[in-house]
Each structure stands twice: as C-alpha cells, then as structure tokens.
Design an enzyme around this catalytic site. Structure first.
Site, PDB file in Angstrom:
ATOM      1  N   ALA A   9       0.813  -1.222   0.000  1.00  0.00           N
ATOM      2  CA  ALA A   9       0.000   0.000   0.000  1.00  0.00           C
ATOM      3  C   ALA A   9       0.843   1.267   0.000  1.00  0.00           C
ATOM      4  O   ALA A   9       0.308   2.372  -0.056  1.00  0.00           O
ATOM      5  CB  ALA A   9      -0.939   0.009   1.207  1.00  0.00           C
ATOM      6  N   GLY A  10       2.153   1.125   0.048  1.00  0.00           N
ATOM      7  CA  GLY A  10       3.037   2.288   0.102  1.00  0.00           C
ATOM      8  C   GLY A  10       3.294   2.902  -1.258  1.00  0.00           C
ATOM      9  O   GLY A  10       2.785   2.438  -2.287  1.00  0.00           O
ATOM     10  N   ILE A  12       5.990   2.965  -3.105  1.00  0.00           N
ATOM     11  CA  ILE A  12       6.638   2.033  -4.031  1.00  0.00           C
ATOM     12  C   ILE A  12       5.734   0.832  -4.278  1.00  0.00           C
ATOM     13  O   ILE A  12       5.533   0.402  -5.409  1.00  0.00           O
ATOM     14  CB  ILE A  12       8.000   1.565  -3.475  1.00  0.00           C
ATOM     15  CG1 ILE A  12       8.977   2.740  -3.382  1.00  0.00           C
ATOM     16  CG2 ILE A  12       8.591   0.454  -4.342  1.00  0.00           C
ATOM     17  CD1 ILE A  12      10.261   2.413  -2.639  1.00  0.00           C
ATOM     18  N   GLY A  13       5.161   0.301  -3.207  1.00  0.00           N
ATOM     19  CA  GLY A  13       4.403  -0.943  -3.289  1.00  0.00           C
ATOM     20  C   GLY A  13       3.224  -0.904  -4.237  1.00  0.00           C
ATOM     21  O   GLY A  13       2.976  -1.868  -4.976  1.00  0.00           O
ATOM     22  N   VAL A 124      13.698  -4.375  -1.140  1.00  0.00           N
ATOM     23  CA  VAL A 124      13.722  -3.049  -1.749  1.00  0.00           C
ATOM     24  C   VAL A 124      13.861  -1.976  -0.673  1.00  0.00           C
ATOM     25  O   VAL A 124      14.504  -0.946  -0.878  1.00  0.00           O
ATOM     26  CB  VAL A 124      12.426  -2.816  -2.563  1.00  0.00           C
ATOM     27  CG1 VAL A 124      12.324  -1.371  -3.049  1.00  0.00           C
ATOM     28  CG2 VAL A 124      12.347  -3.788  -3.738  1.00  0.00           C
ATOM     29  N   ASN A 126      14.862   0.460   2.199  1.00  0.00           N
ATOM     30  CA  ASN A 126      16.159   0.983   2.623  1.00  0.00           C
ATOM     31  C   ASN A 126      16.275   1.066   4.141  1.00  0.00           C
ATOM     32  O   ASN A 126      15.268   1.184   4.824  1.00  0.00           O
ATOM     33  CB  ASN A 126      16.369   2.380   2.026  1.00  0.00           C
ATOM     34  CG  ASN A 126      16.920   2.303   0.615  1.00  0.00           C
ATOM     35  OD1 ASN A 126      17.829   1.539   0.336  1.00  0.00           O
ATOM     36  ND2 ASN A 126      16.356   3.098  -0.286  1.00  0.00           N
ATOM     37  N   HIS A 184      24.212   0.076  -1.613  1.00  0.00           N
ATOM     38  CA  HIS A 184      23.073   0.835  -2.145  1.00  0.00           C
ATOM     39  C   HIS A 184      22.849   2.073  -1.283  1.00  0.00           C
ATOM     40  O   HIS A 184      21.788   2.294  -0.724  1.00  0.00           O
ATOM     41  CB  HIS A 184      21.828  -0.055  -2.179  1.00  0.00           C
ATOM     42  CG  HIS A 184      20.625   0.588  -2.806  1.00  0.00           C
ATOM     43  ND1 HIS A 184      20.619   1.053  -4.104  1.00  0.00           N
ATOM     44  CD2 HIS A 184      19.389   0.852  -2.314  1.00  0.00           C
ATOM     45  CE1 HIS A 184      19.429   1.564  -4.376  1.00  0.00           C
ATOM     46  NE2 HIS A 184      18.661   1.468  -3.307  1.00  0.00           N
TER      47      HIS A 184
END
EC number: 1.1.1.37
Length: 324
Positions: A9-10, A12-13, A124, A126, A184
């Site tokens: 739901a974020g 990115i998601g 994914v 961070n 990363h």
C-alpha cells in the site's frame, strides 16, 4: 507460481504491484499485503486490468487476517518482494531509516522463515546495506538461511547509470550498459564507468565526466527527494526498477536465463565485503552463480577502498541488530 509484495500500500508498493499485474506471465498469482486497510482495495483496483495475473490483497487490520500477520499472503509463495517501511524525507539519509525499517523487515522475514522458508526474498526497503544482513541473520536463527535465495534490489542504481550515461553521450539508452557494484547508499554505490558500453563498444569519458557522473549516480536518490520538496522520494523509478528485477527473477525461477546486479552474500575469500552488489546469474533455485567483476581502474579501485569499511560497518550494524 506466486509473488507476494509486502508493503503493497506504500508509495513504491502500489506502483510495483500495478507493474507486476501488467508484466508477470499469464497464470501467475500476485498477493499484496500491508497493514493499511486499503490493501484489499488496491488488489481489487488492479484486478480490473485485463491481464491473466490473479491479484488478491490482504490487510493487517482485516478481520479475516491475524493482526499485522502476512501469513495468508505468504502461503505457497515463490518470490517475496519487501517494500514495507518509511520513505526518505529531505535531510534524511538511508541510515536514518534504520531504526524504524530494521524492525519492520525483521518481523516480516521472521514470518517468511515460518510460512514459506523456500521462497526467494528481494529487499527493496532501505537501508538495503543493513537490512539484507538483518534478513540473513533472522533466517539463520530460524535454520532456513540459503544465500542463493536472499538479495537486495539495487536495480535502480544500474537504471540510473544507464540513463545518465546515455544522456551525456547522446546514445540510444537501450544499447547502454553500465555495471554498478558495491552497496546501495550514496557512499557505497560504485559505478564502473570504465566498463560502460554503448552498442557493444566501450565509451570514452574525460576524468571530469567520470567524477561528475559518479557523484550524480551516487546521489540520485537525494536529487529526487529534494526535487519533490518534501513530497516523497524516488517511489516511481524505484517501483519500475523493482518490477524489472522481480520479473527477471520470477522468469529465472521458471527456467529463463537471467543475469542482474544484486546485493548478495559474496563468495568467501573473494576480498569483497560479506554482502556486495555483484553481477548474478539467477536460475531455478535463485542465485546460480556470482559472476566475476572485471578489473577496476585506478579511480574505481580508490573508490572501492573508500567504500569498503563503510559497507562493512553497515553489515555489522545489521548483524548486531539481530544478535546484540
């Protein structure tokens, strides 16, 4: 075959879930999980798109799912993509995300270890440098760690390098390849511009171009955060990069040959930090082979020596989070 997105739901998601609905092979199952009550609705929304991918959503606050428990979404999954956590805001580094995101990822990986211990896991969220070692330690404690099934998603660094080099050199972006290794984060990303190709030929860069491009690739995440003026981070490009990676690994699990850069456990005695972004060949069981990195030039070697202790400290921080 099934993919589960944790944190669906974020920022990115949601986009990642949409892209997977559009791109996964016909007949694939796509499970979305988040603690947000809107998650089942996201699955309903994308299920109206006419592809032969079956999407279903689960929320931590859904009465049919144990509170904050992704077990149903994880059942029988082959590939787990973790995007859960908070995003960067102006002034924040990836390290600032650690205190919140470390606990979130630890809890989710514990569930993966319990429900689908044979699944591949792509992280994914961070800071990837630290969260992948956390996941490894959690899986070790559960007795199910398999280094061929855990990877940090660094595709965005490769995508950015490809884009920035093609813009600078006025080349067709589809023909440009740039190896990006290391970690990363701004201080650990290492683009290998001495090995950059366009149309199969090595590109020439001045030292000024090399230094400028290297810094831009390293700090591209901050560039987006600042450009959005507090309104978000690199959610769209990260989602697209995550989808590229997830799709490639998914197809590899089906038998298709696939080489991608990913942050994985290094070969013992290789001279690299315990976890490092390498070129990796994926196959039916996850990582089949870590491919060699071509020799670095003097500038890149200096960069490598500088990032090595930073990355090693990030890794140690993750391990100590699980084993104080």
């Amino acid at each position: 075959m099934k993919v589960t997105v944790l944190g669906a739901a974020g920022g990115i998601g949601q986009t990642l879930s949409l892209l997977l609905k559009l791109r996964l092979p016909a007949g694939a199952d796509l499970a979305l999980y988040d603690i947000s009550p809107v998650t089942p609705g996201i699955a309903v929304d994308i299920s109206h798109i006419p592809t032969s991918v079956n999407a279903i959503g689960y929320a931590g606050e859904d009465p049919s799912v144990a509170l904050k428990d992704p077990s149903v979404a994880l059942k029988d999954t082959n590939l787990v993509i973790i995007t859960a956590g908070i995003a960067r805001k102006p002034g924040m580094t990836r390290a600032d995300l650690f205190n919140i995101n470390a606990g979130i990822v630890k809890d989710l990986v514990e569930k993966v270890a319990e429900v689908c211990p044979m699944a591949c896991i792509g992280i994914v969220t961070n800071p990837v440098n630290t969260l992948v070692p956390i996941a490894a330690e959690v899986l070790r404690k559960a007795g199910v760690y398999d280094k061929s099934k855990l990877f940090g998603v660094t595709t965005l660094d490769v995508v950015r390098a490809k884009t920035f080099v093609s813009e600078l050199k006025h080349k067709n972006v589809e023909t440009v390849t740039v190896p990006v290794v290391g970690g990363h984060s701004g201080t650990t990303i290492l683009p290998l511009l001495s090995q950059a190709l366009a149309e199969g030929r090595l590109l020439d860069f001045s030292q000024t171009e090399i230094e400028s491009l290297t810094q831009r690739i390293k700090n591209a995440g901050t560039e987006v955060v600042e450009a959005k003026a507090g309104g978000g981070s690199a959610t769209l490009s990260m989602a697209e990069s995550g989808a590229r990676f997830a799709l490639a690994v998914f197809k590899a699990l089906l038998g298709e040959d696939c080489v991608r850069y990913a942050y994985v456990q290094s070969k013992e005695g290789s001279g690299y930090p315990e976890f490092f972004a390498h070129p990796v060949r994926f196959g039916l069981k996850g990582i089949e082979e870590i491919l060699p990195i071509a020799p670095l030039n003097e500038y890149e070697q200096t960069q490598f020596e500088e990032l090595k202790p930073i990355l090693e400290a990030d890794i140690e921080l993750g391990k100590k989070f699980v084993n104080p």
